[in-house]
Design a protein around this motif. Structure first.
Motif, PDB file in Angstrom:
ATOM      1  N   GLY A 329      32.697  -0.601  60.135  1.00 27.76           N
ATOM      2  CA  GLY A 329      31.391  -0.089  59.684  1.00 27.76           C
ATOM      3  C   GLY A 329      31.244  -0.297  58.197  1.00 27.76           C
ATOM      4  N   ASP A 330      30.988   0.809  57.494  1.00 25.27           N
ATOM      5  CA  ASP A 330      30.834   0.715  56.050  1.00 25.27           C
ATOM      6  C   ASP A 330      32.084   1.192  55.336  1.00 25.27           C
ATOM      7  OD1 ASP A 330      28.351  -0.380  56.090  1.00 25.27           O
ATOM      8  OD2 ASP A 330      27.266   1.547  55.944  1.00 25.27           O
ATOM      9  N   VAL A 331      33.175   1.079  56.041  1.00 30.51           N
ATOM     10  CA  VAL A 331      34.420   1.602  55.479  1.00 30.51           C
ATOM     11  C   VAL A 331      35.493   0.503  55.487  1.00 30.51           C
ATOM     12  CG1 VAL A 331      36.269   3.296  55.780  1.00 30.51           C
ATOM     13  CG2 VAL A 331      33.889   3.933  56.245  1.00 30.51           C
ATOM     14  N   LEU A 332      36.174   0.417  54.343  1.00 30.18           N
ATOM     15  CA  LEU A 332      37.310  -0.525  54.251  1.00 30.18           C
ATOM     16  C   LEU A 332      38.578   0.275  54.522  1.00 30.18           C
ATOM     17  CD1 LEU A 332      38.235  -3.391  53.508  1.00 30.18           C
ATOM     18  CD2 LEU A 332      38.384  -2.611  51.113  1.00 30.18           C
ATOM     19  N   VAL A 333      39.370  -0.186  55.499  1.00 32.54           N
ATOM     20  CA  VAL A 333      40.561   0.581  55.883  1.00 32.54           C
ATOM     21  C   VAL A 333      41.836  -0.189  55.487  1.00 32.54           C
ATOM     22  CG1 VAL A 333      41.711   1.832  57.760  1.00 32.54           C
ATOM     23  CG2 VAL A 333      39.245   1.397  57.875  1.00 32.54           C
ATOM     24  N   PHE A 334      42.625   0.454  54.604  1.00 28.05           N
ATOM     25  CA  PHE A 334      43.944  -0.086  54.271  1.00 28.05           C
ATOM     26  C   PHE A 334      44.929   0.613  55.179  1.00 28.05           C
ATOM     27  CE2 PHE A 334      43.136  -2.080  50.072  1.00 28.05           C
ATOM     28  CZ  PHE A 334      41.914  -1.514  49.736  1.00 28.05           C
ATOM     29  N   ARG A 335      45.748  -0.137  55.923  1.00 29.46           N
ATOM     30  CA  ARG A 335      46.753   0.508  56.781  1.00 29.46           C
ATOM     31  C   ARG A 335      48.160   0.091  56.326  1.00 29.46           C
ATOM     32  NH1 ARG A 335      42.778  -0.215  60.678  1.00 29.46           N
ATOM     33  NH2 ARG A 335      42.173   1.756  61.689  1.00 29.46           N
ATOM     34  N   GLU A 390      47.598   8.245  60.616  1.00 36.12           N
ATOM     35  CA  GLU A 390      46.804   7.829  61.776  1.00 36.12           C
ATOM     36  C   GLU A 390      47.598   7.974  63.057  1.00 36.12           C
ATOM     37  OE1 GLU A 390      43.312   4.751  61.388  1.00 36.12           O
ATOM     38  OE2 GLU A 390      45.179   3.736  61.910  1.00 36.12           O
ATOM     39  N   SER A 391      48.840   7.606  62.973  1.00 40.09           N
ATOM     40  CA  SER A 391      49.687   7.769  64.160  1.00 40.09           C
ATOM     41  C   SER A 391      51.142   7.849  63.726  1.00 40.09           C
ATOM     42  CB  SER A 391      49.492   6.599  65.129  1.00 40.09           C
ATOM     43  OG  SER A 391      50.038   5.428  64.567  1.00 40.09           O
ATOM     44  N   SER A 397      55.296   4.836  61.964  1.00 38.35           N
ATOM     45  CA  SER A 397      54.122   5.591  61.525  1.00 38.35           C
ATOM     46  C   SER A 397      53.112   4.664  60.890  1.00 38.35           C
ATOM     47  CB  SER A 397      54.524   6.647  60.488  1.00 38.35           C
ATOM     48  OG  SER A 397      55.569   7.432  60.982  1.00 38.35           O
ATOM     49  N   THR A 398      51.804   5.121  60.935  1.00 35.69           N
ATOM     50  CA  THR A 398      50.756   4.365  60.265  1.00 35.69           C
ATOM     51  C   THR A 398      49.906   5.321  59.443  1.00 35.69           C
ATOM     52  OG1 THR A 398      50.662   2.793  62.091  1.00 35.69           O
ATOM     53  CG2 THR A 398      48.781   2.839  60.574  1.00 35.69           C
ATOM     54  N   PHE A 399      49.821   5.032  58.133  1.00 37.61           N
ATOM     55  CA  PHE A 399      48.905   5.771  57.255  1.00 37.61           C
ATOM     56  C   PHE A 399      47.690   4.900  57.010  1.00 37.61           C
ATOM     57  CE2 PHE A 399      52.776   8.069  56.537  1.00 37.61           C
ATOM     58  CZ  PHE A 399      52.382   9.357  56.224  1.00 37.61           C
ATOM     59  N   ALA A 400      46.510   5.551  56.939  1.00 37.34           N
ATOM     60  CA  ALA A 400      45.293   4.781  56.719  1.00 37.34           C
ATOM     61  C   ALA A 400      44.533   5.337  55.518  1.00 37.34           C
ATOM     62  CB  ALA A 400      44.400   4.833  57.964  1.00 37.34           C
ATOM     63  N   LEU A 401      44.197   4.433  54.587  1.00 41.56           N
ATOM     64  CA  LEU A 401      43.353   4.780  53.439  1.00 41.56           C
ATOM     65  C   LEU A 401      41.973   4.192  53.686  1.00 41.56           C
ATOM     66  CD1 LEU A 401      42.745   5.710  50.466  1.00 41.56           C
ATOM     67  CD2 LEU A 401      43.560   3.430  49.767  1.00 41.56           C
ATOM     68  N   ARG A 402      40.977   5.072  53.687  1.00 39.68           N
ATOM     69  CA  ARG A 402      39.613   4.577  53.930  1.00 39.68           C
ATOM     70  C   ARG A 402      38.811   4.720  52.643  1.00 39.68           C
ATOM     71  NH1 ARG A 402      41.166   6.184  59.004  1.00 39.68           N
ATOM     72  NH2 ARG A 402      40.228   4.973  60.710  1.00 39.68           N
ATOM     73  N   LEU A 403      38.115   3.627  52.305  1.00 39.13           N
ATOM     74  CA  LEU A 403      37.264   3.651  51.113  1.00 39.13           C
ATOM     75  C   LEU A 403      35.897   3.095  51.463  1.00 39.13           C
ATOM     76  CD1 LEU A 403      39.732   2.269  48.417  1.00 39.13           C
ATOM     77  CD2 LEU A 403      38.970   4.633  48.680  1.00 39.13           C
ATOM     78  N   PRO A 404      34.853   3.650  50.866  1.00 40.86           N
ATOM     79  CA  PRO A 404      33.506   3.128  51.160  1.00 40.86           C
ATOM     80  C   PRO A 404      33.373   1.684  50.677  1.00 40.86           C
ATOM     81  CG  PRO A 404      33.424   4.716  49.354  1.00 40.86           C
ATOM     82  CD  PRO A 404      34.829   4.740  49.873  1.00 40.86           C
ATOM     83  N   HIS A 405      32.758   0.850  51.539  1.00 36.24           N
ATOM     84  CA  HIS A 405      32.653  -0.577  51.197  1.00 36.24           C
ATOM     85  C   HIS A 405      31.603  -1.231  52.100  1.00 36.24           C
ATOM     86  CE1 HIS A 405      33.643  -4.599  50.039  1.00 36.24           C
ATOM     87  NE2 HIS A 405      34.055  -4.935  51.279  1.00 36.24           N
ATOM     88  N   PRO A 406      30.649  -1.969  51.534  1.00 38.10           N
ATOM     89  CA  PRO A 406      29.688  -2.710  52.372  1.00 38.10           C
ATOM     90  C   PRO A 406      30.380  -3.925  52.966  1.00 38.10           C
ATOM     91  CG  PRO A 406      29.222  -3.083  50.063  1.00 38.10           C
ATOM     92  CD  PRO A 406      30.423  -2.178  50.107  1.00 38.10           C
TER      93      PRO A 406
END
Lengths: 412, 384
Positions: A329-335, A390-391, A397-406
């Protein structure tokens, strides 16, 4: 004597004529009279049954013409007709009669009787057979007065309570402001007063290790390394504590700039690659973005990702540490994922608490300050995004960083 | 008089105050009745005679307001009763004081009945038709003869049918009669004679009534003993205090007698005749008394006829013939006759009057039941 053929009718007629007919009782109104008297007695009982004092006064002079039992008791009259002004306080009688002679309906309150009972008095004037009367109903309002009083008392108590509570809050608030000021002052002095001598410790031990201050024995060398490492650890700890405090107190500043997210991830991989190689871990990077350019605080994002990647390497014995970038969507996800043993469910919430640390295999104490994840999560929020676990399972394990991004490229 | 062992009898009378100046107790008694506003019913003649004003003042002195009503003709009409009832209602009166002869008193009774029962007065014509008693009624009779001040009768003229409607009910008996001989002084000789002879007719008819009994006989015979002497004396000298008192008492006795024993064919015929001619009740009665008694006395027990003759002071052999002659002579001597009457009644009219009389309530107590032909014969006897 000649007999009529209708002798029966004549007999009835004759009976009527000499007063033996159906309506011949002259006092035939007696049953009706008795009925009316019974009704009056009932009515009287009804009036006397009322707790209100009901009386009929003749105007303008105010003679008590009739009074129910309650009124008779109130006025202390025993069936005898008295003038109102003789039986209740003269001042009040005057007030009542003056008001009545001008108006049809009035209501007033007064204290009457030997025990000064409070009464609410309703009076209205009527005219019967060209004479003026007033119907006066006096109701004992002692209970109502008491209820009003207790209501007022209750309100007074509430108001006092609110005032006290407000004062308490004001004082607490003042203390909090003072505490905050003290904390700010403490932090400011920490950064200066602690870091300055610590820099001396680290700097001079460095100089000694490099042999610039003369030769040292092997044993001295070993101990100088310990001093130097401890100093650096303490400095990192102080820096992070200050960081966290700054963010929490809203003093942290954000410096927005455009940068390439993929490039940043590669840079992070580069920084942890030596450590990973030491442990024989494989580093995997996945970055296929339509728009890799992102606007955020590069230094902060780097700090978060480095913390996550560093943790992953630190707590993983074998296998892979992976980093990926996705657009949702409008979110950039770093995993950042690893193939470690995972975080037990009961500890999953604790990882975000300051000074909590997982155990590193083979060591008595984990390396690090225990502030990394706390700071990272605060930073993510500061950047308008989020950081979460995240899990986590025995497979990793998985960590997720979400940042707003078009995520979609602009048309132009 | 029927079998005394068979029947229950009744005697009803108002409270009576008899004596000179008893009229001036009016205010005292009205106050005692609890009346605050009364209607004074009278007629212009009585007002002119000066009897009304002192009584109104007497009432006022006792704190009683008065409302006057005097629009009453001789033989009161139903419309006058209706008008009076409206005045009574509008003024919210609580009782009636009637001052006068039979006309104002009968009118007052009519007003009283309408006031407490509603409707029109003629709805109550007949026997025992009034259910609610009327408001307190005080009567001060100014003539000696009608007996209206003590009787249960009222006669109202039914203008539409040109007949006199009789109301007979114990509810019509006044509450108080103030029988005051003083007020008789203002009557002229003619009125004294006409009303006085009416009293005689009442006494005679009550005596021969088939509902007479010891109490009514006593009253009737007492009246018959006084009238032959007192009435001519009164007519000759209106200031004869003793005779005036005797006539007042005779009228009262006769009234009590006929109110309780009722009347007979004389009154039945007089009601029918009077309605047709609008003539004086007293005169009609006087003319019919002799002719009716010629028939009635024949069916009476001899000893009762004898006792009547003794009371009247009539002597002679054949009392059944002698008494009617004496009645005719007595009225003629008092100047009551048909001279001056414009009587031009056809045979058909005689019959219709007789037919009306034959169903009159007074006929119920006549000692025998005359057929229409018998009544026509009596009328001819009286008027030819």
């Amino acid at each position: 004597m000649t007999h009529s053929t209708e002798s029966q009718d004549w007999e009835a007629l004759r009976a009527g004529v000499i007063g033996l007919g159906a309506h011949s009782a002259r006092k035939s109104y007696y049953p009706e009279l008795q009925k009316r008297i019974d009704q009056l007695e009932l009515f009287r009982a009804l009036l006397d049954g009322s707790n209100d004092a009901i009386m009929l006064l003749r105007l303008p002079e105010g003679t008590v013409v009739d009074a129910n039992q309650a009124a008779a008791e109130l006025l202390a009259i025993n069936g005898a007709i008295a003038t109102l002004s003789e039986t209740i306080p003269t001042a009040f009688a005057t007030t009542l009669l003056d008001a009545l002679n001008g108006h049809k309906d009035i209501r007033l309150e007064a204290d009457l009787g030997s025990d000064n009972t409070p009464y609410e008095i309703d009076a209205r004037t009527i005219s019967v057979n060209d004479r003026d009367f007033a119907i006066v109903v006096a109701r004992d309002i002692t209970d109502r007065r008491l209820a009003d009083e207790s209501k007022r008392e209750h309100r007074r108590r509430l108001e006092t309570e609110v005032t006290n509570r407000t004062e308490e809050l004001r004082r607490t608030n003042e203390q909090l402001v003072q505490a905050t000021r003290a904390k700010d002052e403490f932090l400011a002095s920490m950064s200066h007063e602690l870091r300055t001598p610590l820099n001396s410790v680290i700097g001079f031990s460095d100089i000694m290790l490099r042999g610039l201050a003369g030769d040292t024995t092997e044993e001295q060398q070993r101990q100088l390394v310990m001093v130097n490492n401890a100093g650096k650890h303490l400095l990192a700890l102080i820096n992070q504590v200050l960081d966290l405090a700054k963010i929490e107190s809203g003093q942290a500043e954000v410096k927005l700039e455009p940068f390439d997210a993929c490039e940043l991830v590669e840079r992070v991989a580069e920084l942890v690659s030596a450590q990973a190689a030491d442990k024989g871990l494989k580093l995997e990077i996945e970055c296929e973005l339509a728009v890799p350019q992102i606007t955020s605080d590069r230094q902060r994002v780097l700090q978060i990702l480095l913390n996550l990647a560093g943790n992953a390497v630190k707590f993983t014995e074998r296998g892979t540490v992976g980093m990926s970038l996705d657009c949702e969507g409008d979110v950039l996800v770093f995993r950042v994922s690893d193939s470690g043993t995972g975080i037990p469910p009961h500890e999953q919430l604790d990882v975000w608490e300051p000074f909590r640390q997982g155990a590193v295999r083979g060591e008595m104490k984990p390396a690090g300050t225990g502030l990394g994840l706390s700071i990272s999560r605060e930073l993510a929020a500061l950047l308008g995004g989020s950081l979460e676990l995240e899990s986590s399972s025995a497979e990793g394990s998985t960590f997720a960083l979400r940042l707003p991004h078009p995520c979609k490229p602009d048309r132009d | 008089m029927s079998d005394r062992f068979d029947e229950i009898r009744k005697f009803v009378a108002p409270e009576v105050l008899f004596g000179e100046d008893s009229r001036l107790l009016c205010g005292t008694y009205a106050e005692r009745f609890g009346l605050r506003r009364v209607m004074v019913v009278t007629d212009p003649g009585v007002i002119e005679a000066g009897w009304v004003t002192p009584i109104v003042e007497n009432l006022n002195e006792h704190g009683i307001e008065t409302v006057g009503f005097s629009d009453i003709s001789p033989n009161p009409r139903s419309a006058q009763v209706a008008a009076g009832a409206l005045v009574y209602e509008a003024a919210a009166c609580a009782g009636i004081v009637a001052i006068g002869g039979g006309s104002p008193i009968d009118c007052a009774k009519g007003i009283g009945i309408v006031a407490s029962n509603g409707g029109a007065v003629l709805e109550y014509a007949g026997v025992d038709r009034v259910s609610a008693p009327m408001p307190p009624l005080i009567c001060i009779p100014t003539t000696a003869g009608t007996g209206a001040d003590v009787s249960q009768f009222a006669i109202i003229l039914d203008e539409a049918r040109r007949t006199k409607a009789g109301l007979i009910s114990k509810s019509l008996i006044p509450d108080l009669a103030l029988v005051d001989p003083v007020v008789l002084a203002t009557m002229d000789a003619k009125l004294t004679a006409a009303t006085g002879i009416d009293a005689l007719v009442h006494a005679v008819e009550a005596y021969v009534s088939n509902a007479s009994w010891e109490l009514t006989d006593g009253c009737a015979l007492s009246a018959m003993r006084e009238i032959p002497r007192a009435l001519p004396a009164c007519c000759a000298n209106l200031d004869d205090r003793e005779s005036r008192r005797a006539m007042a008492l005779a009228s009262l006795n006769a009234g009590l007698a006929f109110s309780n024993a009722s009347l007979g064919a004389v009154h039945a015929l007089a009601h029918a005749l009077g309605g047709r001619l609008d003539s004086s009740h007293g005169e009609c009665n006087a003319l019919l008394l002799g002719p009716v008694m010629r028939k009635n006395l024949a069916v009476m027990p001899v000893e009762r006829v004898q006792r009547m003759a003794d009371a009247l002071g009539v002597e002679g052999g054949d009392l059944i013939r002698r008494l009617p002659e004496w009645f005719d002579g007595f009225r003629a001597d008092l100047g009551v006759d048909t001279k001056g009457w414009k009587l031009a009644l056809s045979e058909a009219e005689f019959e219709s009057i007789a037919r009306a009389a034959s169903v009159d309530a007074c006929m119920a107590t006549n000692p025998w039941k005359p057929e229409v032909d018998d009544l026509v014969e009596m009328l001819h006897d009286a008027l030819d």
